[in-house]
Design an enzyme around this catalytic site. Structure first.
Site, PDB file in Angstrom:
ATOM      1  N   SER A  71       0.835  -1.197   0.000  1.00 15.86           N
ATOM      2  CA  SER A  71       0.000   0.000   0.000  1.00 15.86           C
ATOM      3  C   SER A  71       0.872   1.250   0.000  1.00 15.86           C
ATOM      4  O   SER A  71       2.080   1.186   0.241  1.00 15.86           O
ATOM      5  CB  SER A  71      -0.918   0.030   1.237  1.00 15.86           C
ATOM      6  OG  SER A  71      -0.155   0.191   2.422  1.00 15.86           O
ATOM      7  N   SER A  72       0.220   2.365  -0.263  1.00 14.08           N
ATOM      8  CA  SER A  72       0.835   3.682  -0.082  1.00 14.08           C
ATOM      9  C   SER A  72       0.436   4.173   1.297  1.00 14.08           C
ATOM     10  O   SER A  72      -0.750   4.284   1.616  1.00 14.08           O
ATOM     11  CB  SER A  72       0.347   4.640  -1.169  1.00 14.08           C
ATOM     12  OG  SER A  72       0.843   5.941  -0.975  1.00 14.08           O
TER      13      SER A  72
END
Length: 253
Positions: A71-72
């Site tokens: 994920s970011s």
């Protein structure tokens, strides 16, 4: 030192067209395609929230259910971790977990010299393309490898930052950090299932404490099964950590 990395780095350049979101509590993650719903994609990417960019290690259906595997990071949590690093211009930084490359670009935008290690070759190549597109290809070196081993060919480093959680802090991170250096890493282990650890390094020994909450996906080599995860239900905010060769000591303040 903390320059305005938010304005210097466009997060949209690092997020893939297909991201993942939860349609509701207890429901399985579902894909959101930028080409089909550009307004919602833009809204999620522009938010301060984390953005799930990969599930099932890139092999959809690998475990039956859909699990997030990259994920970011939430922007507010990136800020907290950058503050904890206490960066100065031209510091060398080892990043564990390249992911999209956005976090590495933000570090570079603040004047750091960044080496980022990513275990997933596909993610590493996508991050390189994004870094090039955003103008950071010459400021960030992306290495494909096991982040637990660090990047010995590029050591030593002034700072180490991990964007994946560890229940055992790998000693190579300590070995590859200069005396007076600092390690900032999410911790999911004994006494706490989501802490942000800040460890200062001196003469091959790292000592520090939990300074905040931080919930991250685990290092791939330190994933826990369901029984092991349930055993981490205790949360103690006052942990002290000491890392020496072959030993990780966790105590309470």
């Amino acid at each position: 030192m903390q320059r305005d990395w938010r304005s210097a780095v466009d997060r949209r350049l690092f997020i893939p067209d297909v991201i993942w979101r939860s349609p509701g509590r207890g429901r399985q993650l579902e894909p959101l395609d930028r080409t089909q719903n550009p307004a919602e994609w833009e809204r999620l990417v522009a938010s301060d929230d984390p953005v799930i960019t990969q599930v099932d290690d890139g092999e959809l259906g690998k475990w039956g259910n859909v699990f997030p595997t990259s994920s970011s990071t939430a922007l507010w949590l990136m800020e907290r971790m950058f503050d904890a690093l206490n960066l100065a211009p031209r510091m060398t930084v080892l990043e564990i977990g390249t992911g999209t490359g956005y976090n590495a670009a933000a570090l570079a935008a603040m004047g750091s010299i960044v080496v980022s290690v990513e275990i997933d070759a596909g993610l590493a190549e996508a991050a390189r393309r994004s870094l090039n597109r955003a103008g950071f290809a010459d400021k960030v070196t992306v290495v494909v490898g096991d982040g637990e081993l660090g990047a010995p060919g590029h050591a030593p480093f002034d700072r180490v930052i991990a964007t994946a959680a560890a229940h055992t802090i790998p000693y190579p991170w300590v070995e590859q950090c200069k005396d007076g250096g600092r390690i900032v890493a999410p911790y999911t282990g004994e006494h706490n299932h989501g802490a942000l650890m800040v460890l200062d390094v001196n003469k091959g020994r790292a000592v520090g404490r939990a300074v905040d909450e931080a919930h991250f996906m685990p290092l791939r080599g330190q994933r826990l099964n369901q029984v092991e995860r349930q055993a981490l239900s205790r949360v103690a905010p006052d942990l002290i950590v000491e890392i020496t060769p072959g030993e990780q000591l966790i105590t309470r303040a």
